[in-house]
Design an enzyme around this catalytic site. Sequence first.
Site, PDB file in Angstrom:
ATOM      1  N   SER A 141      -0.280   8.900  -2.122  1.00 56.83           N
ATOM      2  CA  SER A 141       0.491   8.411  -0.980  1.00 56.83           C
ATOM      3  C   SER A 141      -0.016   7.251  -0.136  1.00 56.83           C
ATOM      4  CB  SER A 141       0.977   9.529  -0.145  1.00 56.83           C
ATOM      5  OG  SER A 141       0.262  10.247   0.632  1.00 56.83           O
TER       6      SER A 141
ATOM      7  N   HIS B  66     -10.764   0.435   7.587  1.00 55.23           N
ATOM      8  CA  HIS B  66     -10.986  -0.468   8.714  1.00 55.23           C
ATOM      9  C   HIS B  66     -12.489  -0.647   8.894  1.00 55.23           C
ATOM     10  CE1 HIS B  66      -6.759   0.082   9.874  1.00 55.23           C
ATOM     11  NE2 HIS B  66      -6.963   1.373   9.702  1.00 55.23           N
TER      12      HIS B  66
ATOM     13  N   CYS C 155      -0.479  13.432  -1.860  1.00 58.22           N
ATOM     14  CA  CYS C 155       0.539  14.475  -1.864  1.00 58.22           C
ATOM     15  C   CYS C 155       0.739  14.924  -3.299  1.00 58.22           C
ATOM     16  CB  CYS C 155       1.844  13.943  -1.279  1.00 58.22           C
ATOM     17  SG  CYS C 155       3.120  15.199  -1.089  1.00 58.22           S
TER      18      CYS C 155
END
EC number: 4.1.1.50
Length: 264
Positions: free
Chosen positions: A113, A118, A141
């Site tokens: 998914s 970052h 998922c």
Amino acid sequence: MKSKLKLHGFNNLTKTLSFNIYDICYAETPEDQQAYVRYIDEEYDAQRLTQILTDVVDIIGANVLNIARQDYDPQGASVTILISEQPVEPTESQIEESPGPLPETILAHLDKSHITVHTYPEIHPVDGLATFRVDIDVSTCGVISPLKALNYLIHQFDSDIVTVDYRVRGFTRDVEGRKHFIDHEINSIQKYLSADTRAAYQMTDVNVYQENMFHTKMLLKDFDLDNYLFGDATLNLSVEQRKQVEKRLRHEMLEIFYARNMPH
């Protein structure tokens, strides 16, 4: 291999791996501190992070739907990859409780998914301590566990401290209508780390089994001061200065590991 759970429809369980990786160093002068930030910014720019996450997609068995990436001014980068599942039967190695592959053994399989990363370079304004933090979330998922990506990712970064959280949410039904809130055995995130990684880190677990929440903190055992010095100014440190720098670095690492300010 254990008998497979026969489901009614699609596997609706969501499995999310979130972890923070910290790389610590000492840069004495303001010039060296800025040079460290530039180095990190170039070494882990959006393009490099995209390649790392694309490898993760291969590890967990996924197809890339879309990639969004951005380098930030003055520093930092972000990448988000949307992924989707193929109608492919998972292999036993993809769902068992065992370490995922290392960087040199990546094989492409199937898919899920989303994955995000970052980066956060940071410098202490007085002590010359510089920290590079990477936040990564892998959410899948279906039947495949994102924990398979953990082993690879730790080896991709200079990981002094790692904080890992894994949780399973939602439920799926078998053909008799019974709900299943988790579809694989797990006692500890540590089971998904290779032997050399487990040996290299001091690790602590905080698990809430009844809530399907697992937490592991990792602190690198080996400390060689020369591996933590950045810039020309650190080449001529006296013995006493080296002792003071090592003390600062160890204190910084412990504060990050325990997530609290500690007395000097």
